[in-house]
Design a protein around this motif. Structure first.
Motif, mmCIF file in Angstrom:
data_model
loop_
_atom_site.group_PDB
_atom_site.id
_atom_site.type_symbol
_atom_site.label_atom_id
_atom_site.label_comp_id
_atom_site.label_asym_id
_atom_site.label_seq_id
_atom_site.Cartn_x
_atom_site.Cartn_y
_atom_site.Cartn_z
ATOM 1 N N LEU A 1 38.881 43.275 41.106
ATOM 2 C CA LEU A 1 38.684 42.390 39.962
ATOM 3 C C LEU A 1 37.403 42.747 39.206
ATOM 4 C CD1 LEU A 1 39.657 40.070 38.286
ATOM 5 C CD2 LEU A 1 38.572 38.489 39.862
ATOM 6 N N TYR B 1 43.189 43.066 33.131
ATOM 7 C CA TYR B 1 43.531 42.009 34.087
ATOM 8 C C TYR B 1 45.010 42.071 34.452
ATOM 9 C CZ TYR B 1 38.861 40.355 33.140
ATOM 10 O OH TYR B 1 37.508 40.271 33.017
ATOM 11 N N GLN C 1 36.859 43.882 35.371
ATOM 12 C CA GLN C 1 35.924 43.254 34.434
ATOM 13 C C GLN C 1 35.088 44.319 33.733
ATOM 14 O OE1 GLN C 1 34.201 40.431 37.341
ATOM 15 N NE2 GLN C 1 34.169 38.959 35.666
ATOM 16 N N VAL D 1 42.353 35.930 38.827
ATOM 17 C CA VAL D 1 42.910 36.910 37.899
ATOM 18 C C VAL D 1 43.729 36.193 36.828
ATOM 19 C CG1 VAL D 1 44.486 38.862 37.677
ATOM 20 C CG2 VAL D 1 42.926 38.752 39.603
ATOM 21 N N ALA E 1 39.302 38.270 45.889
ATOM 22 C CA ALA E 1 38.962 38.400 44.468
ATOM 23 C C ALA E 1 37.695 37.608 44.135
ATOM 24 C CB ALA E 1 40.114 37.910 43.602
ATOM 25 N N LEU E 2 37.449 36.527 44.897
ATOM 26 C CA LEU E 2 36.261 35.701 44.631
ATOM 27 C C LEU E 2 34.980 36.451 44.949
ATOM 28 C CD1 LEU E 2 37.243 32.198 46.023
ATOM 29 C CD2 LEU E 2 37.601 33.161 43.792
ATOM 30 N N ALA F 1 45.176 44.709 37.056
ATOM 31 C CA ALA F 1 44.671 44.155 38.314
ATOM 32 C C ALA F 1 45.732 43.279 38.967
ATOM 33 C CB ALA F 1 43.398 43.341 38.059
ATOM 34 N N ALA F 2 46.366 42.410 38.163
ATOM 35 C CA ALA F 2 47.391 41.517 38.708
ATOM 36 C C ALA F 2 48.525 42.333 39.338
ATOM 37 C CB ALA F 2 47.931 40.614 37.605
ATOM 38 N N ASP G 1 36.401 27.662 48.805
ATOM 39 C CA ASP G 1 35.928 28.937 49.370
ATOM 40 C C ASP G 1 34.756 29.481 48.564
ATOM 41 O OD1 ASP G 1 38.296 28.481 50.685
ATOM 42 O OD2 ASP G 1 39.413 29.801 49.342
ATOM 43 N N LEU G 2 34.786 29.199 47.266
ATOM 44 C CA LEU G 2 33.741 29.708 46.390
ATOM 45 C C LEU G 2 32.369 29.194 46.823
ATOM 46 C CD1 LEU G 2 33.403 31.417 43.900
ATOM 47 C CD2 LEU G 2 33.679 29.387 42.504
ATOM 48 N N LEU H 1 43.002 36.319 32.919
ATOM 49 C CA LEU H 1 44.061 36.818 32.033
ATOM 50 C C LEU H 1 44.251 35.847 30.863
ATOM 51 C CD1 LEU H 1 45.756 39.331 32.164
ATOM 52 C CD2 LEU H 1 47.460 38.105 33.449
ATOM 53 N N TYR I 1 47.370 43.766 42.680
ATOM 54 C CA TYR I 1 47.387 42.729 43.717
ATOM 55 C C TYR I 1 48.808 42.448 44.172
ATOM 56 C CZ TYR I 1 42.482 41.328 43.395
ATOM 57 O OH TYR I 1 41.122 41.297 43.460
ATOM 58 N N LEU I 2 49.710 42.365 43.198
ATOM 59 C CA LEU I 2 51.109 42.083 43.508
ATOM 60 C C LEU I 2 51.692 43.182 44.401
ATOM 61 C CD1 LEU I 2 52.673 39.677 42.548
ATOM 62 C CD2 LEU I 2 53.586 41.021 40.681
ATOM 63 N N SER J 1 34.137 39.114 43.960
ATOM 64 C CA SER J 1 33.651 39.821 42.768
ATOM 65 C C SER J 1 32.404 39.164 42.185
ATOM 66 C CB SER J 1 34.751 39.894 41.716
ATOM 67 O OG SER J 1 35.101 38.603 41.284
ATOM 68 N N ILE J 2 32.209 37.863 42.417
ATOM 69 C CA ILE J 2 31.023 37.204 41.851
ATOM 70 C C ILE J 2 29.727 37.697 42.483
ATOM 71 C CG2 ILE J 2 32.210 35.070 41.210
ATOM 72 C CD1 ILE J 2 30.420 33.951 43.691
ATOM 73 N N GLY K 1 51.701 35.777 44.169
ATOM 74 C CA GLY K 1 51.281 37.080 44.662
ATOM 75 C C GLY K 1 49.989 37.591 44.059
ATOM 76 N N THR K 2 49.434 36.855 43.071
ATOM 77 C CA THR K 2 48.192 37.314 42.447
ATOM 78 C C THR K 2 47.115 36.237 42.606
ATOM 79 O OG1 THR K 2 48.985 36.451 40.342
ATOM 80 C CG2 THR K 2 49.314 38.782 40.734
ATOM 81 N N PRO K 3 45.841 36.660 42.653
ATOM 82 C CA PRO K 3 44.775 35.671 42.824
ATOM 83 C C PRO K 3 44.665 34.754 41.613
ATOM 84 C CG PRO K 3 43.976 37.893 43.274
ATOM 85 C CD PRO K 3 45.321 38.031 42.650
ATOM 86 N N LYS L 1 44.068 37.337 48.440
ATOM 87 C CA LYS L 1 43.799 36.723 47.139
ATOM 88 C C LYS L 1 42.381 36.184 47.084
ATOM 89 C CE LYS L 1 47.890 34.785 47.534
ATOM 90 N NZ LYS L 1 48.766 33.617 47.413
#
Lengths: 239, 241
Positions: free
Chosen positions: A190, A207, A194, B67, A179-180, A210-211, A73-74, B71, A214-215, A182-183, B62-64, A176
């Motif tokens: 995310l 981080y 940073q 991340v 999050a990519l 952030a996790a 995907d990136l 971490l 997301y959760l 962010s670049i 559940g998290t990317p 999820k």
């Protein structure tokens, strides 16, 4: 200078990052929702092309899903972000602007997420359509329903019901994947983390926060999805 | 498309291929061991292990992945205790951080696939093995594990493809694997389309080969599902009659 503690970071005060992180989380949700919607539209056409398109359409849809499920995907995000910037810059040059014009990161990100999730949407919709009994469609034809009425009243609701679990999975993946983005410099969750990590020197705390966010988002959405599944299969008798 | 540029790009990207493959292979191998342990914990019936495995899978799925990578790579260096520990040479290295994050991540997904395989083993098979006097470990090694692997293989193949794709995230923490090199060339030349086509082709080729390999293993592991060769020929001869 003393470093702020973990919970100070989460406060709304002058040291706190709660507001910024919430804005970031909101941006993450916006990117994911836009990407998901774009993906659902592409997926609808993709499934239609695979099911009742001609040979050319079918081959094109197959190529699309195969390619998008086989490459990272990136790479798609890089293509849209840098490719889009290059295209806009050359268009800008035509109109006399000089210098580099960058493609909006949000747009590139949402499109990239949409294009990659479109391949998954295609497969989900196609599988769900296949699960609709032929008899239901035949009955609708026998009742004299027109094509569009048949689609609206019979095929779409039944397909959606079968597609719901798959759609829920795709949403989790999209969330999820956002999050990519962010670049590209879009300040989503995310990227905001940073920034926070950089300015406080507390990368682990940020981080970790952030996790956890997301959760939380993924947990809430999976509960909502389960509710939706229950709601839309009211009419189904369970053995 | 500029043919010469495309060729040059292809050469530079292929030279980064070994790094992509070693990241993926190491992560898949380490992840598989951890996944098996998690799947066993989940099916063990021991409450503590079961809940630990559940929590692990919940958090890592559940998290990317990005991340998780941040971490480990940026986050852990925050603690002086980590910086002064004997693990620091490993944790300072972007490659090993990426491997660790990828392994921990794939373990969560793979453990659910393996668990599905373990649950699919018919109880009668286990009972028969026990009745033949096999000790527990031998039942697991000779009966349960081979049957579970055969069942889990198609799902596991998909997970391996996801891992090949996921190695691209390592480029964000400065590792110059295929996507990393591709991003560098794109940002230097702004010729996104050519580079994308070449990089995409490389990933598709790897994943195509991997899919074929998994299919081959699947074929080898399921001789009982195929008709014996002469029986198949007889059936064809019968039809021809």
């Amino acid at each position: 200078m003393t470093q702020p503690g973990f919970f100070d970071l989460l406060s709304f005060g002058p040291d706190g990052w709660a507001k910024a992180l919430m804005a970031g989380a909101w941006m993450t949700i916006l990117i994911a929702l836009s990407g998901y919607t774009i993906g659902a539209i592409i997926g609808t056409f993709g499934a239609w092309a695979k099911i009742s398109g001609g040979k050319t359409l079918r081959v094109a849809a197959d190529a699309y899903t195969t390619v998008l499920r086989g490459i990272p995907d990136l790479l798609v995000i890089y293509l849209l972000y840098f490719g889009g910037s290059a295209a806009i810059t050359s268009i800008g040059r035509l109109f006399g602007a000089d210098g580099f014009i960058s493609f909006p990161g949000f747009l590139a990100g949402a499109l990239a997420v949409g294009i990659t999730s479109g391949a998954q949407h295609t497969e989900v919709f196609r599988g769900a359509f296949k699960a609709v009994h032929r008899g239901e469609i035949e009955a609708a034809i026998a009742c004299g329903m027109s094509r569009s009425l048949r689609f609206r009243r019979i095929i779409a609701p039944l397909t959606l019901r079968h597609a719901l679990p798959g759609l829920g999975n795709v949403w989790q993946v999209v969330l999820k994947e956002s999050a990519l983005v962010s670049i590209t410099g879009v300040v989503e969750l995310l990227r905001q983390s940073q920034i926070g990590a950089g300015s406080t020197g507390l990368p682990f705390d940020f981080y970790l926060i952030a996790a956890l966010i997301y959760l939380a988002i993924s947990t809430v959405s999976s509960i909502a999805m389960r509710q939706a599944e229950r709601h839309f299969s009211r009419g189904v008798r369970r053995g | 498309m500029d043919w010469e540029f495309t060729q040059e790009t292809f050469v530079s990207l292929v030279s980064a291929l070994p790094l992509t493959l070693s990241l993926a292979a190491t992560a898949i191998a380490l992840g598989a061991i951890l996944a098996l342990a998690l799947a066993l914990a989940r099916t063990s019936g021991i409450l503590v292990l079961d809940w630990f495995a559940r929590a692990y899978v919940f958090v890592f799925r559940g998290t990317p992945l990005l991340v998780q990578i941040f971490l480990i790579y940026y986050g852990l260096s925050q603690f002086p205790a980590v910086r002064h520990s004997i693990f620091w040479p490993v944790l300072r290295d972007a490659y090993w951080c990426a491997v660790m994050a990828l392994s921990l991540n794939t373990a969560a997904y793979a453990s659910e696939i393996i668990r599905g395989g373990l649950l699919s083993v018919p109880h009668g098979q286990v009972e028969a093995a026990r009745a033949s006097g096999m000790p527990r470990l031998m039942v697991f090694r000779r009966i349960v594990l081979p049957l579970a692997i055969r069942q889990a293989l198609p799902g596991y193949g998909n997970e391996m493809i996801s891992m090949i794709k996921a190695t691209s995230l390592a480029s964000i923490i400065t590792i110059m694997e295929v996507t990393g090199v591709a991003a560098r060339i794109i940002s230097e030349t702004y010729r996104a389309i050519e580079v994308f086509v070449v990089a995409g082709f490389i990933y598709l080729a790897i994943n195509f080969l991997l899919t074929r390999l998994v299919q081959l293993v699947e074929f080898k592991l399921s001789p009982h599902l195929r008709q014996p060769e002469n029986a198949a020929q007889m059936a064809i001869a019968g039809d021809a009659r």
